[in-house]
Design an enzyme around this catalytic site. Sequence first.
Site, PDB file in Angstrom:
ATOM      1  N   HIS A  60       4.216   5.012  -1.901  1.00  0.00           N
ATOM      2  CA  HIS A  60       4.722   3.733  -2.441  1.00  0.00           C
ATOM      3  C   HIS A  60       3.706   2.641  -2.149  1.00  0.00           C
ATOM      4  O   HIS A  60       2.584   2.721  -2.656  1.00  0.00           O
ATOM      5  CB  HIS A  60       6.105   3.474  -1.820  1.00  0.00           C
ATOM      6  CG  HIS A  60       6.904   2.379  -2.443  1.00  0.00           C
ATOM      7  ND1 HIS A  60       6.600   1.774  -3.618  1.00  0.00           N
ATOM      8  CD2 HIS A  60       8.054   1.787  -2.012  1.00  0.00           C
ATOM      9  CE1 HIS A  60       7.506   0.864  -3.905  1.00  0.00           C
ATOM     10  NE2 HIS A  60       8.402   0.824  -2.949  1.00  0.00           N
ATOM     11  N   HIS A  95       3.168   7.561 -11.874  1.00  0.00           N
ATOM     12  CA  HIS A  95       4.253   6.607 -11.662  1.00  0.00           C
ATOM     13  C   HIS A  95       5.542   7.227 -12.169  1.00  0.00           C
ATOM     14  O   HIS A  95       5.555   7.920 -13.184  1.00  0.00           O
ATOM     15  CB  HIS A  95       3.988   5.297 -12.422  1.00  0.00           C
ATOM     16  CG  HIS A  95       4.770   4.151 -11.884  1.00  0.00           C
ATOM     17  ND1 HIS A  95       6.068   3.912 -12.247  1.00  0.00           N
ATOM     18  CD2 HIS A  95       4.444   3.183 -10.987  1.00  0.00           C
ATOM     19  CE1 HIS A  95       6.509   2.843 -11.595  1.00  0.00           C
ATOM     20  NE2 HIS A  95       5.554   2.382 -10.835  1.00  0.00           N
ATOM     21  N   ASP A 108      -1.704   0.332  -7.654  1.00  0.00           N
ATOM     22  CA  ASP A 108      -2.460   0.476  -6.397  1.00  0.00           C
ATOM     23  C   ASP A 108      -3.888   0.941  -6.581  1.00  0.00           C
ATOM     24  O   ASP A 108      -4.654   0.977  -5.619  1.00  0.00           O
ATOM     25  CB  ASP A 108      -1.720   1.477  -5.490  1.00  0.00           C
ATOM     26  CG  ASP A 108      -0.431   0.868  -4.971  1.00  0.00           C
ATOM     27  OD1 ASP A 108       0.633   1.485  -5.158  1.00  0.00           O
ATOM     28  OD2 ASP A 108      -0.489  -0.249  -4.435  1.00  0.00           O
TER      29      ASP A 108
HETATM   30  C1  SDX Z   1       4.104   2.167  -6.339  1.00  0.00           C
HETATM   31  O1  SDX Z   1       8.527   2.806  -8.420  1.00  0.00           O
HETATM   32  C2  SDX Z   1       7.741   1.783  -8.487  1.00  0.00           C
HETATM   33  O2  SDX Z   1       7.903   0.928  -9.346  1.00  0.00           O
HETATM   34  C3  SDX Z   1       6.646   1.721  -7.442  1.00  0.00           C
HETATM   35  C4  SDX Z   1       5.622   0.614  -7.616  1.00  0.00           C
HETATM   36  C5  SDX Z   1       6.227  -0.750  -7.388  1.00  0.00           C
HETATM   37  O3  SDX Z   1       5.668  -1.725  -7.916  1.00  0.00           O
HETATM   38  O4  SDX Z   1       7.216  -0.846  -6.608  1.00  0.00           O
HETATM   39  O5  SDX Z   1       5.057   0.683  -8.911  1.00  0.00           O
HETATM   40  C6  SDX Z   1       4.494   0.742  -6.577  1.00  0.00           C
HETATM   41  O6  SDX Z   1       4.660   2.805  -5.475  1.00  0.00           O
HETATM   42  C7  SDX Z   1       3.074   2.775  -7.259  1.00  0.00           C
HETATM   43  C8  SDX Z   1       2.829   4.292  -6.941  1.00  0.00           C
HETATM   44  C9  SDX Z   1       1.827   4.375  -5.785  1.00  0.00           C
HETATM   45  N1  SDX Z   1       1.718   5.780  -5.335  1.00  0.00           N
HETATM   46  C10 SDX Z   1       0.627   6.520  -5.572  1.00  0.00           C
HETATM   47  O7  SDX Z   1      -0.327   6.141  -6.251  1.00  0.00           O
HETATM   48  C11 SDX Z   1       0.663   7.895  -4.903  1.00  0.00           C
HETATM   49  C12 SDX Z   1       0.211   8.949  -5.907  1.00  0.00           C
HETATM   50  N2  SDX Z   1       1.230   9.066  -6.947  1.00  0.00           N
HETATM   51  C13 SDX Z   1       2.305   9.930  -6.712  1.00  0.00           C
HETATM   52  O8  SDX Z   1       2.495  10.618  -5.568  1.00  0.00           O
HETATM   53  C14 SDX Z   1       3.388   9.994  -7.778  1.00  0.00           C
HETATM   54  O9  SDX Z   1       2.811   9.832  -8.994  1.00  0.00           O
HETATM   55  C15 SDX Z   1       4.521   9.021  -7.590  1.00  0.00           C
HETATM   56  C16 SDX Z   1       5.115   9.122  -6.236  1.00  0.00           C
HETATM   57  C17 SDX Z   1       4.045   7.632  -7.834  1.00  0.00           C
HETATM   58  C18 SDX Z   1       5.593   9.347  -8.637  1.00  0.00           C
HETATM   59  O10 SDX Z   1       6.101  10.585  -8.298  1.00  0.00           O
HETATM   60  P1  SDX Z   1       7.195  11.316  -9.228  1.00  0.00           P
HETATM   61  O11 SDX Z   1       7.612  10.460 -10.347  1.00  0.00           O
HETATM   62  O12 SDX Z   1       8.258  11.861  -8.328  1.00  0.00           O
HETATM   63  O13 SDX Z   1       6.344  12.455  -9.873  1.00  0.00           O
HETATM   64  P2  SDX Z   1       6.225  13.892  -9.262  1.00  0.00           P
HETATM   65  O14 SDX Z   1       5.843  13.788  -7.803  1.00  0.00           O
HETATM   66  O15 SDX Z   1       7.472  14.634  -9.609  1.00  0.00           O
HETATM   67  O16 SDX Z   1       4.972  14.482 -10.057  1.00  0.00           O
HETATM   68  C19 SDX Z   1       5.155  15.027 -11.356  1.00  0.00           C
HETATM   69  C20 SDX Z   1       3.973  15.966 -11.529  1.00  0.00           C
HETATM   70  C21 SDX Z   1       3.811  16.957 -10.375  1.00  0.00           C
HETATM   71  O17 SDX Z   1       3.081  18.070 -10.896  1.00  0.00           O
HETATM   72  P3  SDX Z   1       3.940  19.406 -11.335  1.00  0.00           P
HETATM   73  O18 SDX Z   1       4.918  19.696 -10.196  1.00  0.00           O
HETATM   74  O19 SDX Z   1       4.623  19.008 -12.615  1.00  0.00           O
HETATM   75  O20 SDX Z   1       2.898  20.483 -11.501  1.00  0.00           O
HETATM   76  O21 SDX Z   1       2.748  15.200 -11.521  1.00  0.00           O
HETATM   77  C22 SDX Z   1       1.975  15.557 -10.388  1.00  0.00           C
HETATM   78  C23 SDX Z   1       2.877  16.263  -9.412  1.00  0.00           C
HETATM   79  O22 SDX Z   1       2.154  17.184  -8.609  1.00  0.00           O
HETATM   80  N3  SDX Z   1       1.453  14.307  -9.846  1.00  0.00           N
HETATM   81  C24 SDX Z   1       0.225  14.143  -9.397  1.00  0.00           C
HETATM   82  C25 SDX Z   1       0.151  12.800  -9.019  1.00  0.00           C
HETATM   83  N4  SDX Z   1       1.332  12.202  -9.231  1.00  0.00           N
HETATM   84  C26 SDX Z   1       2.142  13.151  -9.756  1.00  0.00           C
HETATM   85  N5  SDX Z   1      -0.809  15.008  -9.273  1.00  0.00           N
HETATM   86  C27 SDX Z   1      -1.952  14.489  -8.770  1.00  0.00           C
HETATM   87  N6  SDX Z   1      -2.100  13.180  -8.381  1.00  0.00           N
HETATM   88  C28 SDX Z   1      -1.069  12.326  -8.500  1.00  0.00           C
HETATM   89  N7  SDX Z   1      -1.211  11.055  -8.139  1.00  0.00           N
END
Ligand code: SDX
Length: 428
Positions: free
Chosen positions: A268, A307, A363
């Site tokens: 997050h 996201h 981010d």
């Molecule tokens: C913020 O919610 C908000 O609005 C948050 C925010 C705000 O203003 O409050 O926007 C701020 O938190 C932005 C996000 C910052 N976090 C990151 O950058 C960390 C990296 N991103 C993630 O871990 C992920 O994308 C999330 C946590 C942001 C979202 O996770 P989800 O929606 O639960 O997605 P998921 O984990 O279910 O992933 C779906 C697929 C998976 O692959 P498969 O299982 O389908 O094979 O996408 C992949 C994940 O492995 N994936 C990624 C990835 N993010 C998702 N693979 C590689 N790198 C990534 N960053």
Amino acid sequence: MSQDTLTVTDNRTGRTYELPITDDTIRAMDLRQIKVNDTDFGMMAYDPGYTNTASCRSAITYIDGEKGILRHRGYPIEELAEKGTFLETAYLVLNGELPTAAQLQEWHEGITHHTIVHENIKELMSSFRYDAHPMGMFVSTVAALSTFYPSAKDVEDAEVRDANIKRLIAKVPTIAAFSYRHSRGLPYNYPHNELSYTGNFLHMMFKMTEPEYRIHPALERALDMLFILHIDHEQNCSTTTMRGIGSAMADPYSAVAGAAAALYGPLHGGANQAVLEMLHEIGDVKNIPEYVEGCKKGERRLMGFGHRVYKNYDPRAKLIKDVAQEVFEVTGRNPLLDVALELEKIALEDEYFVKRKLYPNVDFYSGLIYQAMNLPPQMFPVLFAIPRTVGWLAQWCEMLDDGDQRIARPRQVYVGHDVREYVPMDQR
Ligand code: SDX
């Protein structure tokens, strides 16, 4: 038959149910009538991570994840970032309308006169270890503020609520700056009430022995815009936490501390620090292909990408990328920008990321700007928490004023043992 209903047939019993549809949703409680036996509890929706659950009705922030649209009270984020200031946007997010000049002046004064914290807060912060993470200090110190304002527990009193909202917005930059100065072993700078909200923060962060800290207007403007871009984002993890704590009628200081604790997580608000650590680990453009392969194998995540809602480019990331150019004209170009730009280019062309609709989020670029402004990576989540305090408080007020809301208490699907007898020690 009414058009605004969902007809559901339970094939276990052959019974059919009509569930009313409102705002393209059904009320989860309407599922409870679906039973096999009359003594059953009734049906629930199972939704880990609340990926498809609307927890509330809100008028504060609108996001269209597919189109990459973000609006606060109907105003596009691009317009607010370009034409507004952070305090003006804070007024809008909290009150629903842009302030008049007189309202903004009164709002600014109301905040400015609450920037000082009780001297005991300084002593409390001095007890942290020298290497304490600033976000850990921020969370703890905001929670401690609840002990200085016990009347804040009267969350139903509009005047009390308003006074503590102003206190929190005013004091979070002070606490943030004090946590930075503590981590550097530097004396604290007291608030300077002649400065802007953001200028005062920079003054408290960076003033050394010079009589007046000289704030570069381009950096002050860039940080003010970054604060606008982080102000609220509908029902994200930390806001859901704020609403959850607030639903138990806890005071706003305890609720903001809990929300900040959620924001601290690397998935997050902690992601901006993790992005910079990732870019440092990659180090050079030539190492990007190997790093991306590791992401695709699931060995790591591409921090700053992906996201839950945006399945398109996060509009904030675009705006932050533009701000980066303005900042680097003043501070000099951050060499890691080349790594970030090439990483974005490669990821946006790679099937793994394209298929999963993983784009740069808020981010991805913000840390590069903060680092260029001599802000250390450990401060990045704190820089997110300062403006998001406004969003948390606006959502908290909306929750308290919503007659539909009750204490947050989800149910579960129990998958543990059935009843069993206690086993005496000598028989285990
Ligand atoms: C913020 O919610 C908000 O609005 C948050 C925010 C705000 O203003 O409050 O926007 C701020 O938190 C932005 C996000 C910052 N976090 C990151 O950058 C960390 C990296 N991103 C993630 O871990 C992920 O994308 C999330 C946590 C942001 C979202 O996770 P989800 O929606 O639960 O997605 P998921 O984990 O279910 O992933 C779906 C697929 C998976 O692959 P498969 O299982 O389908 O094979 O996408 C992949 C994940 O492995 N994936 C990624 C990835 N993010 C998702 N693979 C590689 N790198 C990534 N960053």
